[in-house]
Design a protein around this motif. Structure first.
Motif, PDB file in Angstrom:
ATOM      1  N   ASP A  21       0.831  -1.207   0.000  1.00  0.00           N
ATOM      2  CA  ASP A  21       0.000   0.000   0.000  1.00  0.00           C
ATOM      3  C   ASP A  21       0.863   1.254   0.000  1.00  0.00           C
ATOM      4  N   LYS A  24       2.027   1.825  -3.592  1.00  0.00           N
ATOM      5  CA  LYS A  24       0.934   2.312  -4.435  1.00  0.00           C
ATOM      6  C   LYS A  24       0.617   3.775  -4.132  1.00  0.00           C
ATOM      7  N   HIS A 196      -4.148   7.348  -1.584  1.00  0.00           N
ATOM      8  CA  HIS A 196      -4.673   6.513  -0.500  1.00  0.00           C
ATOM      9  C   HIS A 196      -5.863   7.235   0.118  1.00  0.00           C
TER      10      HIS A 196
END
Length: 214
Positions: A21, A24, A196
Motif C-alpha cells: 500500500d 501504491k 490513498h
C-alpha cells in the motif's frame, strides 16, 4: 540484524502493516523520480549506492539497479525487505537499523534516504545524516527527502496507521545537511497527494548534496 528496543518498534510495525500500500500511495511522485534522475545523471557506471529505508524497492532500488548500479537497501521492516527482495532481485536488501548499522567511511558512491528519517528524533536524524555523509566517498552524492514541517514527537495517522513524527522546517533541514559536512547542490520542493483514501496532500523537500572532495 540488530535488536530493536521499544523506541524502534513502531516504524517496523507501521511499514509491516502498509506493505505494498505504501508503494501504491507514492508511485506517482514525479519529484521522487526526478531526484533519481538527478542521481543517475551524475553516477559513474557500476556505482555503489546505499538506499536507507528501502521500502518495497520501488522506485529507488529498481531504478538504480536497472541503470547498472550496485544497490544495498536497508530497512527495519521485515515485510518491506521481503517485498523488495522479490520485486528487485538485482539488488541486495538487509533488515537493519541505520542508526546502528556499521558503515565504512567512503564505502559508497552515493547514499539516498527518501522519507526514512521521520520516525527518528531530531538528534537521531542529525546523527544519521552525518553517518551517511561519511559513508560516501569524497565527491560522492547524498540525496535526502523529507516532509519539511517544524514538528517534534507529534502523534498522527499515516495511510491509516498511527505514527509519531518528528521533522524539521525546510531551512533547518538544509542546515542539518550542511552541518553534516555536505554541500547542498540543489533543493527541490513539491506538493504531493498520496494515492490513498486516508492520505492528505503534504509538502516534500528533496536535497541533492555532495561530500566535498578531499
Amino acid at each position: 540484524m540488530v535488536a530493536e528496543d521499544e523506541r524502534r518498534v513502531p516504524a517496523a510495525v507501521v511499514f509491516d502493516a502498509l506493505g505494498l500500500d505504501y508503494e501504491k500511495a507514492f508511485a506517482s511522485s514525479e519529484a521522487h523520480r526526478a531526484s533519481l534522475r538527478w542521481l543517475l545523471d551524475r553516477l559513474a557506471p557500476g556505482s555503489r549506492v546505499l538506499d536507507v529505508g528501502s521500502g518495497t524497492g520501488r522506485p529507488t532500488a529498481e531504478t538504480l539497479t536497472g541503470a547498472g548500479h550496485h544497490v544495498l537497501g536497508v530497512d527495519v521492516s521485515p515485510v518491506m525487505v521481503a517485498l523488495a527482495a522479490r520485486q528487485v532481485p538485482g539488488a541486495e536488501f538487509r533488515r537493519a537499523d541505520i542508526r546502528e548499522l556499521p558503515l565504512q567511511d567512503g564505502a559508497y558512491d552515493a547514499v539516498c534516504a527518501y522519507f526514512s528519517l521521520l520516525q527518528m528524533s531530531r538528534a537521531e536524524q542529525s546523527a544519521v545524516v552525518r553517518r551517511m555523509a561519511r559513508a560516501v566517498r569524497p565527491g560522492g552524492l547524498v540525496a535526502l527527502a523529507t516532509v519539511p514541517l517544524d514538528v517534534e514527537g507529534v502523534e498522527g495517522v499515516f495511510l491509516g496507521q498511527p505514527v509519531r513524527v518528528t521533522s524539521f522546517a525546510a531551512g533547518a533541514f538544509t542546515e542539518l545537511a550542511t552541518g553534516a559536512g555536505l554541500t547542498v547542490l540543489a533543493e527541490e520542493r513539491a506538493e504531493f497527494a498520496p494515492a490513498h483514501p486516508d492520505a492528505v496532500p503534504e509538502p516534500h523537500l528533496f536535497l541533492h548534496c555532495r561530500r566535498p572532495a578531499q
